[in-house]
Design a protein around this motif. Structure first.
Motif, mmCIF file in Angstrom:
data_model
loop_
_atom_site.group_PDB
_atom_site.id
_atom_site.type_symbol
_atom_site.label_atom_id
_atom_site.label_comp_id
_atom_site.label_asym_id
_atom_site.label_seq_id
_atom_site.Cartn_x
_atom_site.Cartn_y
_atom_site.Cartn_z
ATOM 1 N N LYS A 7 0.831 -1.202 0.000
ATOM 2 C CA LYS A 7 0.000 0.000 0.000
ATOM 3 C C LYS A 7 0.869 1.258 0.000
ATOM 4 O O LYS A 7 0.576 2.224 -0.715
ATOM 5 C CB LYS A 7 -0.929 -0.001 1.215
ATOM 6 N N ALA A 8 1.952 1.246 0.769
ATOM 7 C CA ALA A 8 2.849 2.405 0.825
ATOM 8 C C ALA A 8 3.476 2.663 -0.546
ATOM 9 O O ALA A 8 3.598 3.819 -0.979
ATOM 10 C CB ALA A 8 3.923 2.189 1.873
ATOM 11 N N GLN A 9 3.872 1.594 -1.234
ATOM 12 C CA GLN A 9 4.453 1.748 -2.567
ATOM 13 C C GLN A 9 3.406 2.253 -3.559
ATOM 14 O O GLN A 9 3.710 3.079 -4.422
ATOM 15 C CB GLN A 9 5.024 0.410 -3.053
ATOM 16 N N LEU A 10 2.184 1.768 -3.423
ATOM 17 C CA LEU A 10 1.098 2.218 -4.299
ATOM 18 C C LEU A 10 0.800 3.696 -4.075
ATOM 19 O O LEU A 10 0.641 4.460 -5.030
ATOM 20 C CB LEU A 10 -0.160 1.378 -4.064
ATOM 21 N N VAL A 11 0.759 4.118 -2.822
ATOM 22 C CA VAL A 11 0.518 5.533 -2.501
ATOM 23 C C VAL A 11 1.645 6.393 -3.066
ATOM 24 O O VAL A 11 1.392 7.451 -3.659
ATOM 25 C CB VAL A 11 0.364 5.736 -0.974
ATOM 26 N N ALA A 12 2.890 5.950 -2.920
ATOM 27 C CA ALA A 12 4.030 6.718 -3.430
ATOM 28 C C ALA A 12 3.972 6.833 -4.953
ATOM 29 O O ALA A 12 4.202 7.911 -5.512
ATOM 30 C CB ALA A 12 5.337 6.064 -3.004
ATOM 31 N N ALA A 13 3.634 5.732 -5.638
ATOM 32 C CA ALA A 13 3.531 5.758 -7.101
ATOM 33 C C ALA A 13 2.369 6.636 -7.551
ATOM 34 O O ALA A 13 2.488 7.388 -8.526
ATOM 35 C CB ALA A 13 3.358 4.342 -7.631
ATOM 36 N N LEU A 14 1.263 6.574 -6.838
ATOM 37 C CA LEU A 14 0.098 7.398 -7.155
ATOM 38 C C LEU A 14 0.416 8.878 -6.970
ATOM 39 O O LEU A 14 0.056 9.710 -7.810
ATOM 40 C CB LEU A 14 -1.083 6.988 -6.269
ATOM 41 N N ALA A 15 1.125 9.214 -5.897
ATOM 42 C CA ALA A 15 1.512 10.607 -5.636
ATOM 43 C C ALA A 15 2.442 11.109 -6.733
ATOM 44 O O ALA A 15 2.305 12.239 -7.214
ATOM 45 C CB ALA A 15 2.180 10.712 -4.273
ATOM 46 N N GLU A 16 3.377 10.272 -7.150
ATOM 47 C CA GLU A 16 4.329 10.669 -8.189
ATOM 48 C C GLU A 16 3.625 10.875 -9.534
ATOM 49 O O GLU A 16 3.861 11.871 -10.212
ATOM 50 C CB GLU A 16 5.411 9.597 -8.326
#
Length: 95
Positions: A7-16
């Motif tokens: 989830k943390a990686q998904l949030v980071a990719a979504l933010a980017e």
């Protein structure tokens, strides 16, 4: 097989990808998950364009067997969440 995205990686990719901060991306992801959960639990379906359709299906009452003891029993009717994958996603994976 690669490890699943957290989830943390998904949030980071979504933010980017969206050009926002992680807090805003996390709030957007949580809102999306809440909407999907409410709709599907209410008997509806959600179509995510390019990804697939998430829906709830009812399973009838059936006879099941315990593999450890061999005992048969009646399993009551229940509901399961299903997802049909979109052709666009299948094609992109197989390309």
């Amino acid at each position: 097989m690669a490890k699943p995205m957290t989830k943390a990686q998904l949030v980071a990719a979504l933010a980017e990808k969206s050009g926002t901060d992680k807090k805003t991306a996390a709030a957007g992801l949580e809102a999306l998950l809440d909407i999907i959960s409410e709709e599907v639990s209410g008997g509806g379906a959600v179509t995510l364009p390019g990804v697939g359709k998430i829906y709830c299906r009812e399973r009838p009452e059936r006879t099941v067997r315990n593999p450890a003891t061999g005992e048969t029993m009646q399993k009551p009717a229940d509901k399961v969440v299903k997802m049909t994958i979109a052709k666009a996603l299948k094609d992109s994976v197989n390309a």
